[in-house]
Design a protein around this motif. Structure first.
Motif, PDB file in Angstrom:
ATOM      1  N   ARG A 169     -10.570  18.607 -54.775  1.00 12.72           N
ATOM      2  CA  ARG A 169     -11.183  19.688 -55.552  1.00 12.72           C
ATOM      3  C   ARG A 169     -10.104  20.304 -56.435  1.00 12.72           C
ATOM      4  O   ARG A 169      -9.020  20.646 -55.952  1.00 12.72           O
ATOM      5  N   ARG A 170     -10.404  20.448 -57.711  1.00 14.89           N
ATOM      6  CA  ARG A 170      -9.457  21.108 -58.604  1.00 14.89           C
ATOM      7  C   ARG A 170      -9.419  22.598 -58.287  1.00 14.89           C
ATOM      8  O   ARG A 170     -10.472  23.234 -58.100  1.00 14.89           O
ATOM      9  N   VAL A 171      -8.233  23.154 -58.216  1.00 13.23           N
ATOM     10  CA  VAL A 171      -8.084  24.593 -57.988  1.00 13.23           C
ATOM     11  C   VAL A 171      -8.229  25.299 -59.326  1.00 13.23           C
ATOM     12  O   VAL A 171      -7.476  25.036 -60.275  1.00 13.23           O
ATOM     13  N   THR A 172      -9.192  26.193 -59.414  1.00 15.92           N
ATOM     14  CA  THR A 172      -9.490  26.949 -60.628  1.00 15.92           C
ATOM     15  C   THR A 172      -9.533  28.432 -60.279  1.00 15.92           C
ATOM     16  O   THR A 172      -9.633  28.805 -59.103  1.00 15.92           O
ATOM     17  N   PRO A 173      -9.486  29.313 -61.287  1.00 16.15           N
ATOM     18  CA  PRO A 173      -9.650  30.746 -61.003  1.00 16.15           C
ATOM     19  C   PRO A 173     -10.958  31.041 -60.268  1.00 16.15           C
ATOM     20  O   PRO A 173     -11.009  31.915 -59.398  1.00 16.15           O
ATOM     21  N   GLN A 174     -12.025  30.309 -60.610  1.00 17.58           N
ATOM     22  CA  GLN A 174     -13.307  30.515 -59.940  1.00 17.58           C
ATOM     23  C   GLN A 174     -13.219  30.164 -58.456  1.00 17.58           C
ATOM     24  O   GLN A 174     -13.741  30.885 -57.599  1.00 17.58           O
ATOM     25  N   LEU A 175     -12.537  29.057 -58.134  1.00 19.51           N
ATOM     26  CA  LEU A 175     -12.390  28.671 -56.732  1.00 19.51           C
ATOM     27  C   LEU A 175     -11.579  29.704 -55.963  1.00 19.51           C
ATOM     28  O   LEU A 175     -11.929  30.066 -54.826  1.00 19.51           O
ATOM     29  N   LEU A 176     -10.502  30.192 -56.554  1.00 19.60           N
ATOM     30  CA  LEU A 176      -9.706  31.228 -55.893  1.00 19.60           C
ATOM     31  C   LEU A 176     -10.556  32.463 -55.603  1.00 19.60           C
ATOM     32  O   LEU A 176     -10.458  33.055 -54.521  1.00 19.60           O
ATOM     33  N   ALA A 177     -11.407  32.832 -56.574  1.00 19.56           N
ATOM     34  CA  ALA A 177     -12.273  33.999 -56.376  1.00 19.56           C
ATOM     35  C   ALA A 177     -13.299  33.737 -55.270  1.00 19.56           C
ATOM     36  O   ALA A 177     -13.571  34.617 -54.443  1.00 19.56           O
ATOM     37  N   GLU A 178     -13.859  32.520 -55.232  1.00 22.48           N
ATOM     38  CA  GLU A 178     -14.845  32.185 -54.204  1.00 22.48           C
ATOM     39  C   GLU A 178     -14.236  32.246 -52.806  1.00 22.48           C
ATOM     40  O   GLU A 178     -14.926  32.582 -51.837  1.00 22.48           O
ATOM     41  N   LEU A 179     -12.943  31.931 -52.700  1.00 25.73           N
ATOM     42  CA  LEU A 179     -12.266  31.969 -51.403  1.00 25.73           C
ATOM     43  C   LEU A 179     -11.713  33.357 -51.084  1.00 25.73           C
ATOM     44  O   LEU A 179     -11.065  33.548 -50.051  1.00 25.73           O
ATOM     45  N   GLY A 180     -11.967  34.326 -51.975  1.00 24.81           N
ATOM     46  CA  GLY A 180     -11.526  35.694 -51.734  1.00 24.81           C
ATOM     47  C   GLY A 180     -10.042  35.916 -51.930  1.00 24.81           C
ATOM     48  O   GLY A 180      -9.465  36.837 -51.332  1.00 24.81           O
ATOM     49  N   LEU A 181      -9.416  35.109 -52.769  1.00 23.46           N
ATOM     50  CA  LEU A 181      -7.974  35.220 -52.994  1.00 23.46           C
ATOM     51  C   LEU A 181      -7.715  35.979 -54.293  1.00 23.46           C
ATOM     52  O   LEU A 181      -8.286  35.657 -55.334  1.00 23.46           O
ATOM     53  N   PRO A 182      -6.824  36.969 -54.274  1.00 26.05           N
ATOM     54  CA  PRO A 182      -6.632  37.851 -55.426  1.00 26.05           C
ATOM     55  C   PRO A 182      -5.618  37.359 -56.449  1.00 26.05           C
ATOM     56  O   PRO A 182      -5.443  37.981 -57.496  1.00 26.05           O
ATOM     57  N   PHE A 183      -4.913  36.266 -56.180  1.00 21.95           N
ATOM     58  CA  PHE A 183      -3.846  35.859 -57.085  1.00 21.95           C
ATOM     59  C   PHE A 183      -4.344  34.838 -58.119  1.00 21.95           C
ATOM     60  O   PHE A 183      -5.454  34.298 -58.021  1.00 21.95           O
ATOM     61  N   THR A 184      -3.500  34.583 -59.110  1.00 26.41           N
ATOM     62  CA  THR A 184      -3.832  33.680 -60.208  1.00 26.41           C
ATOM     63  C   THR A 184      -3.274  32.276 -59.959  1.00 26.41           C
ATOM     64  O   THR A 184      -2.473  32.063 -59.041  1.00 26.41           O
ATOM     65  N   LEU A 185      -3.685  31.346 -60.808  1.00 31.27           N
ATOM     66  CA  LEU A 185      -3.144  29.991 -60.731  1.00 31.27           C
ATOM     67  C   LEU A 185      -1.641  29.989 -60.988  1.00 31.27           C
ATOM     68  O   LEU A 185      -0.891  29.242 -60.356  1.00 31.27           O
ATOM     69  N   ARG A 186      -1.208  30.827 -61.917  1.00 31.49           N
ATOM     70  CA  ARG A 186       0.227  30.900 -62.213  1.00 31.49           C
ATOM     71  C   ARG A 186       1.000  31.381 -60.979  1.00 31.49           C
ATOM     72  O   ARG A 186       2.055  30.845 -60.641  1.00 31.49           O
ATOM     73  N   ALA A 187       0.459  32.401 -60.295  1.00 41.83           N
ATOM     74  CA  ALA A 187       1.114  32.898 -59.077  1.00 41.83           C
ATOM     75  C   ALA A 187       1.129  31.824 -57.997  1.00 41.83           C
ATOM     76  O   ALA A 187       2.109  31.698 -57.246  1.00 41.83           O
ATOM     77  N   LEU A 188       0.060  31.037 -57.924  1.00 42.41           N
ATOM     78  CA  LEU A 188       0.014  29.952 -56.938  1.00 42.41           C
ATOM     79  C   LEU A 188       1.121  28.941 -57.207  1.00 42.41           C
ATOM     80  O   LEU A 188       1.787  28.476 -56.277  1.00 42.41           O
ATOM     81  N   ARG A 189       1.327  28.601 -58.469  1.00 46.69           N
ATOM     82  CA  ARG A 189       2.374  27.645 -58.809  1.00 46.69           C
ATOM     83  C   ARG A 189       3.766  28.206 -58.495  1.00 46.69           C
ATOM     84  O   ARG A 189       4.635  27.476 -58.020  1.00 46.69           O
ATOM     85  N   LEU A 190       3.965  29.485 -58.743  1.00 42.71           N
ATOM     86  CA  LEU A 190       5.262  30.104 -58.448  1.00 42.71           C
ATOM     87  C   LEU A 190       5.472  30.241 -56.943  1.00 42.71           C
ATOM     88  O   LEU A 190       6.604  30.118 -56.450  1.00 42.71           O
TER      89      LEU A 190
END
Length: 213
Positions: A169-190
């Motif tokens: 599954r591609r990680v997208t901002p929408q997926l992060l929101a669906e999982l209740g996670l407050p951070f961004t894709l950029r923060a995930l990479r860092l």
């Protein structure tokens, strides 16, 4: 009044031909060299870029390696792609770091085969601190002008007889929101605040939650 002529030919035609040549050269350079230096051009001109991004690799069966989170990025120096990821057990413990060593992409079939090597970490390390193997993944064809969002594959560990299937599954901002996670894709990479592990824990919770009747 006659038009300006250069060595017996029309100056306008000479200039037009020169400009056309420069335009063709610019287009050729943009197509051949642009993707190596521009992420935007790479995305639109290089069909291999369909794989680029952050992915959840949800392994099917087993508990030692239930999930991997990896990024697939373009490497301009080698004009190839590389994968870097973390493996997690069913309880959310990060137990291995892995990376690709050779990547082979069949863009027409949305298929990638790669060799990988990994290092066990924490209690999992023991006397065997590294692993290696081969994996293949195929992305599901998306609608026109869209990026692939899902895929499937299998991974083989050197020295182990069994194959493990997985889904992507591609990680997208929408997926992060669906999982209740407050951070961004950029923060995930860092991953400055353990975002990678937090994503793994959230995905594992969602996978283990009872399905609605």
């Amino acid at each position: 009044m006659s038009s300006l002529r250069i060595s017996g030919s029309d100056a306008g035609k000479e200039i037009g031909g020169a400009l056309a040549g420069l335009v063709m050269l610019a287009v050729e350079l943009a197509l051949s060299q642009g993707p190596k230096h521009s992420a935007w051009l790479c995305r639109w001109l290089d069909p291999r870029a369909a794989f680029e991004g952050v992915w959840l690799q949800e392994n099917l069966g087993g508990t030692d390696s239930a999930l991997s989170i990896f990024s697939m990025d373009y490497d301009g120096e080698s004009d190839s792609y590389r994968l870097d990821g973390n493996a997690y057990s069913l309880d959310g413990t990060r137990w291995a770091l892995w990376r690709s060593t050779h990547v082979f992409i069949d863009a027409s079939r949305l298929r990638t085969t790669y060799r990988w090597t990994g290092d066990l970490i924490g209690p999992a390390a023991g006397s065997e601190s590294d692993k290696s193997g081969l994996a293949e993944m195929t992305l599901r064809k998306p609608p026109a002008f869209s990026l692939p969002m899902m895929g499937d594959g299998e991974v083989v560990h050197v020295g182990e007889a069994n194959k493990k299937n997985f889904r992507l599954r591609r990680v997208t901002p929408q997926l992060l929101a669906e999982l209740g996670l407050p951070f961004t894709l950029r923060a995930l990479r860092l991953d400055a605040h353990d975002e990678d592990s937090r994503l793994a824990a959230a995905d594992l919770r969602a996978r283990q939650a009872p399905k609605a009747a």
